[in-house]
Scaffold this motif. Structure first.
Motif, PDB file in Angstrom:
ATOM      1  N   TRP A 195       0.827  -1.211   0.000  1.00 44.88           N
ATOM      2  CA  TRP A 195       0.000   0.000   0.000  1.00 44.88           C
ATOM      3  C   TRP A 195       0.862   1.263   0.000  1.00 44.88           C
ATOM      4  O   TRP A 195       0.665   2.158  -0.830  1.00 44.88           O
ATOM      5  N   GLN A 235      -1.225   6.982  -1.974  1.00 41.86           N
ATOM      6  CA  GLN A 235      -2.619   7.127  -2.370  1.00 41.86           C
ATOM      7  C   GLN A 235      -3.498   6.414  -1.337  1.00 41.86           C
ATOM      8  O   GLN A 235      -3.169   5.327  -0.869  1.00 41.86           O
ATOM      9  N   VAL A 274       7.137   8.497  -8.375  1.00 40.11           N
ATOM     10  CA  VAL A 274       6.294   7.374  -8.759  1.00 40.11           C
ATOM     11  C   VAL A 274       6.846   6.133  -8.072  1.00 40.11           C
ATOM     12  O   VAL A 274       8.058   5.873  -8.121  1.00 40.11           O
ATOM     13  N   ASP A 275       5.970   5.368  -7.399  1.00 44.55           N
ATOM     14  CA  ASP A 275       6.458   4.190  -6.678  1.00 44.55           C
ATOM     15  C   ASP A 275       6.616   3.003  -7.630  1.00 44.55           C
ATOM     16  O   ASP A 275       6.363   3.107  -8.830  1.00 44.55           O
ATOM     17  N   ARG A 320       2.453   4.236  -9.192  1.00 40.39           N
ATOM     18  CA  ARG A 320       1.524   5.196  -8.600  1.00 40.39           C
ATOM     19  C   ARG A 320       2.272   6.461  -8.184  1.00 40.39           C
ATOM     20  O   ARG A 320       3.317   6.387  -7.550  1.00 40.39           O
ATOM     21  N   THR A 321       1.713   7.620  -8.519  1.00 39.34           N
ATOM     22  CA  THR A 321       2.300   8.879  -8.074  1.00 39.34           C
ATOM     23  C   THR A 321       2.072   9.032  -6.580  1.00 39.34           C
ATOM     24  O   THR A 321       0.990   8.752  -6.073  1.00 39.34           O
ATOM     25  N   TYR A 322       3.097   9.457  -5.853  1.00 38.84           N
ATOM     26  CA  TYR A 322       2.965   9.687  -4.416  1.00 38.84           C
ATOM     27  C   TYR A 322       3.497  11.072  -4.066  1.00 38.84           C
ATOM     28  O   TYR A 322       4.292  11.664  -4.809  1.00 38.84           O
TER      29      TYR A 322
END
Length: 265
Positions: free
Chosen positions: A14, A107, A131-132, A136-138
């Protein structure tokens, strides 16, 4: 049952721990990775009271937001608050996993929960950091539109206090009605410039310094300090829901002993 390492792996999916900020110490901090757990306690902080609560409930693991070990520990004795807490964990055989700035930035993490708690609409990231590994952009902070555009600073401060259950809200009135709101769970006053750059007239965060209030007022931004606990404790229920769904055979509880550490008169 699940092992402590299983729980760590789920939290890492997560909110990847490698996305934590350089100063942070998030991760698997206390215990044995192969130890099995059928009951988990979720809390914003791991205090001695929370450890006692976990022990009474029969929990083998505490998942917290703030790291139970933040600065290097040079001695593990009962002569310091950290030492007493770590000894209590070890003696009770309770493990600790702490998800801090990685969960702030993820996110559906702290800042998305804060934006949702305040009813913000059209939510976007305030400051994308990268980006992870899942693409996903964090990043820390969120921005969105006020649920009821045009509120005064005073009215909005009262609403924030009510929605977050905050002990109190300190604020400076930027002189404009509330429309576009930035949020930063915890001490994010240094991100005022980011809020301005995103066209926000209002910024909700915590631990705001005097000079930051002055700067916000000069910039025409309503800056609200709703407290560190209130702006971050919104994540605990979300963590519990996530883990309960991932591990239906494990009982996941949220601490009832850990409360706001300060009061307002």
């Amino acid at each position: 049952m699940a092992t402590v390492k299983d729980i760590y792996g789920a939290m890492d999916e997560w909110a990847p721990f490698e996305t934590q900020m350089d100063f942070d110490n998030a991760g698997f901090l206390v215990g044995r990775g192969e130890a099995e757990t059928d009951k988990i306690l979720v809390a914003l902080d791991i205090t001695q009271e929370v450890v006692v609560e976990a022990q009474k409930l029969g929990c083998q693991l505490i998942v917290s937001h703030h790291p139970v070990i933040f600065h290097p520990v040079k001695a593990l004795t009962d002569e310091s608050v950290t030492g007493r807490t770590l000894l209590a964990l070890a003696e009770a055989k309770i493990a600790a996993i702490c998800c801090h700035t990685n969960l702030d930035a993820a996110q559906d993490g702290v800042n998305d929960c804060l934006a949702q708690a305040l009813g913000l609409q059209e939510v976007a990231q305030l400051h994308p950091d990268g980006v992870d590994r899942a693409g996903r952009t964090y990043g820390i902070g969120r921005v969105g539109m006020c649920h009821q555009p045009g509120m005064s600073a005073a009215d909005y401060a009262g609403r924030v206090k009510m929605l977050l259950g905050a002990a109190g809200v300190r604020y400076t009135d930027g002189g404009r009605p509330v429309h576009r709101v930035a949020v930063g769970g915890g001490a994010c006053g240094s991100m005022l410039a980011d809020a301005v750059a995103m066209g926000c007239d209002t910024f909700v965060t915590a631990d705001v310094k005097y000079d930051q209030f002055l700067e916000a007022r000069a910039l025409g931004v309503t800056l609200l300090d709703a407290g560190h606990y209130a702006t971050e404790n919104v994540i605990c229920d979300r963590v519990a829901q996530y883990l309960a769904k991932r591990f239906p055979q494990v009982s996941v509880l949220v601490s009832h002993r850990h409360k706001e550490a300060c009061a307002c008169v």
